[in-house]
Design an enzyme around this catalytic site. Structure first.
Site, PDB file in Angstrom:
ATOM      1  N   HIS A  30       0.869  -1.203   0.000  1.00 30.16           N
ATOM      2  CA  HIS A  30       0.000   0.000   0.000  1.00 30.16           C
ATOM      3  C   HIS A  30       0.893   1.236   0.000  1.00 30.16           C
ATOM      4  CE1 HIS A  30      -3.841   2.103   1.553  1.00 30.16           C
ATOM      5  NE2 HIS A  30      -2.972   3.047   1.223  1.00 30.16           N
ATOM      6  N   HIS A  32       1.391   5.448  -1.793  1.00 35.74           N
ATOM      7  CA  HIS A  32       0.964   6.557  -2.659  1.00 35.74           C
ATOM      8  C   HIS A  32       2.222   7.140  -3.291  1.00 35.74           C
ATOM      9  CE1 HIS A  32      -3.146   6.652  -0.987  1.00 35.74           C
ATOM     10  NE2 HIS A  32      -2.531   6.171   0.079  1.00 35.74           N
ATOM     11  N   LYS A 116      -9.417  -0.603  -5.718  1.00 32.55           N
ATOM     12  CA  LYS A 116      -9.426   0.108  -4.437  1.00 32.55           C
ATOM     13  C   LYS A 116     -10.769   0.772  -4.222  1.00 32.55           C
ATOM     14  CE  LYS A 116      -7.938   1.967  -0.624  1.00 32.55           C
ATOM     15  NZ  LYS A 116      -6.857   2.909  -0.352  1.00 32.55           N
ATOM     16  N   HIS A 153     -10.527   1.066   1.922  1.00 32.53           N
ATOM     17  CA  HIS A 153     -10.327   2.091   2.950  1.00 32.53           C
ATOM     18  C   HIS A 153     -11.549   1.964   3.859  1.00 32.53           C
ATOM     19  CE1 HIS A 153      -8.839   6.099   4.444  1.00 32.53           C
ATOM     20  NE2 HIS A 153     -10.015   5.957   5.051  1.00 32.53           N
ATOM     21  N   HIS A 191      -4.633  -0.462   6.077  1.00 32.64           N
ATOM     22  CA  HIS A 191      -4.174   0.373   7.199  1.00 32.64           C
ATOM     23  C   HIS A 191      -5.093   0.282   8.422  1.00 32.64           C
ATOM     24  CE1 HIS A 191      -7.034   2.942   5.166  1.00 32.64           C
ATOM     25  NE2 HIS A 191      -6.179   3.370   4.259  1.00 32.64           N
ATOM     26  N   ASP A 264       1.359   2.708   3.553  1.00 31.33           N
ATOM     27  CA  ASP A 264       0.498   3.885   3.350  1.00 31.33           C
ATOM     28  C   ASP A 264       1.330   5.158   3.357  1.00 31.33           C
ATOM     29  OD1 ASP A 264      -1.767   5.268   2.721  1.00 31.33           O
ATOM     30  OD2 ASP A 264      -2.598   5.273   4.742  1.00 31.33           O
TER      31      ASP A 264
END
Ligand code: DOR
Ligand code: ZN
Length: 373
Positions: A30, A32, A116, A153, A191, A264
């Site tokens: 995970h 970004h 996602k 999420h 997360h 994350d």
């Protein structure tokens, strides 16, 4: 199996603390990576440690099509340091208009690894996410049928629900019924931040797993308010009470294959975090593996780090384990307060000096990646 660790893979650490730790090369399930100058500034920190990473699709506009994911993958590959073998694993951002055929095509062509699900307005660039899960029934049926993982999420966005309860309420209101409706759907609850999430994942079938970030293992919610307002510790889901942090540490270090590494890492330039309406996200990529190593060592099970970082994730995704290794050295490092980069200013083609505040800024971490190995 432990590929080469100096400590046997199971049980509690004993004897003298090791000076080095060799691990099968890990993956980040995970992350970004952003775009443009920010991508350029951050991708190396992930690529120097991790062989693969699940790249989140919450760009503006979000990655919703096979073509957009393929183009984004090219952008990432072009931003990598020369000679890097890093492999970005792309994800599709689900909206209420997502087309099951497009998702299935991307999966079969090897462009998409997973989908996602962002509840609309849950976090950064999630406005186009899903407000009503009933609208994506056909998508979920297809994912279940083709074995394409759904990454969630897991927070409700209902403003009536206290922000510290949003994960728990999501599990009760949405996740539990969803797993009941799609019993074969592979799901990663991303997360996780609560003892309730840990218990739910442990109690569910093998089709449900969870990622755990370094920051949720290291900080509780007090960090955001320590001697003032500390935007560097603001992320979503927000860190919770100490009892939750302890439950996450127990889960991550337990050797249960349902819990694996997902940083994350979510960089935002300093000005976007330190503002009247600051962005959520902690940039931990530069120190993520060292931070996890500290946690596993503090818990007395450093020998279990390799499975958490390098084995449980690929097994869940049905991907091969990496062949290479990395080496950590016991070599105390002070984490820089700021990492500067040349960012894009408002005007086209113009650049300006910007900075990122890394997780653990100013802290001394006991382990350091040996970049020569
Ligand atoms: O803290 C976060 N930052 N949580 C998310 O879910 C998204 C991420 C981001 O993209 O900035
Ligand atoms: Zn994220």
């Amino acid at each position: 199996m432990s590929s080469a660790g100096l400590i046997p893979g199971e049980g509690r650490d004993g004897g003298a603390p090791p000076a080095r730790l060799r691990l099968r090369r890990p993956d980040d399930w995970h992350v970004h990576l952003r775009e443009g100058a920010l991508l350029q500034a951050v991708v190396g920190a992930t690529a120097r440690v991790f062989a693969r990473a699940i790249v989140m699709p919450n760009l503006s506009p979000p990655i919703t099509t096979v073509a957009a994911a393929a183009a984004y993958r090219e952008q990432i590959l072009a931003a990598l340091p020369r000679g890097s073998g890093f492999k970005p694993l792309m994800t599709a951002y689900l909206t209420e208009a997502s087309d099951p055929d497009e998702l299935a095509r991307g999966f079969s062509e090897g462009v998409f690894t997973a989908c996602k699900l962002y509840p609309a307005h849950a976090t950064t660039n999630s406005a186009a996410g899903v407000s009503d899960l009933a609208q994506i029934t056909a998508v979920l049926e297809r994912l279940e049928a083709i074995g394409m993982p759904l990454l969630i999420h897991g927070e409700v966005t209902d403003p009536e629900v206290d922000i510290f309860d949003r994960e728990l309420v999501f599990i009760e209101r949405h996740l539990e019924p969803l797993l009941g409706r799609f019993p074969a759907l592979k799901v990663v609850l991303e997360h996780i931040t609560t003892t309730e999430a840990v218990d739910f994942v442990v109690g569910a079938g093998p089709q449900l797993a969870a990622t755990i970030t370094p920051h949720h293992l290291q900080i509780n919610r007090n960090a955001m308010f320590h001697r003032g307002l500390r935007p560097d510790f603001y992320c979503l889901p927000v860190a919770k009470r100490e009892l939750h942090r302890l439950a996450l540490r127990q889960a991550a270090t337990s050797g249960n294959p349902k819990f694996f590494l997902g940083t994350d890492s979510a960089p935002h330039p300093r000005g976007a975090k330190e503002s009247a309406c600051g962005c959520a996200g902690i940039y931990n990529a530069p120190v993520a593996i060292e931070s996890y190593a500290q946690v596993f060592e503090q818990e007395g099970v450093l020998g279990r780090l390799e499975a958490f970082a390098s084995e449980f994730g690929p097994r869940f995704y049905g991907l091969p384990l990496n062949e290479g290794t990395i080496e950590l050295q016991r070599n105390a490092q002070v984490v820089p307060m700021l990492l500067e980069f040349e960012g894009e200013s408002g005007s086209p083609g113009q650049r300006e000096p910007l900075a990122l505040v890394p997780f653990h800024a100013g802290d001394t971490l006991p382990w350091k990646l040996n970049t020569n190995k």
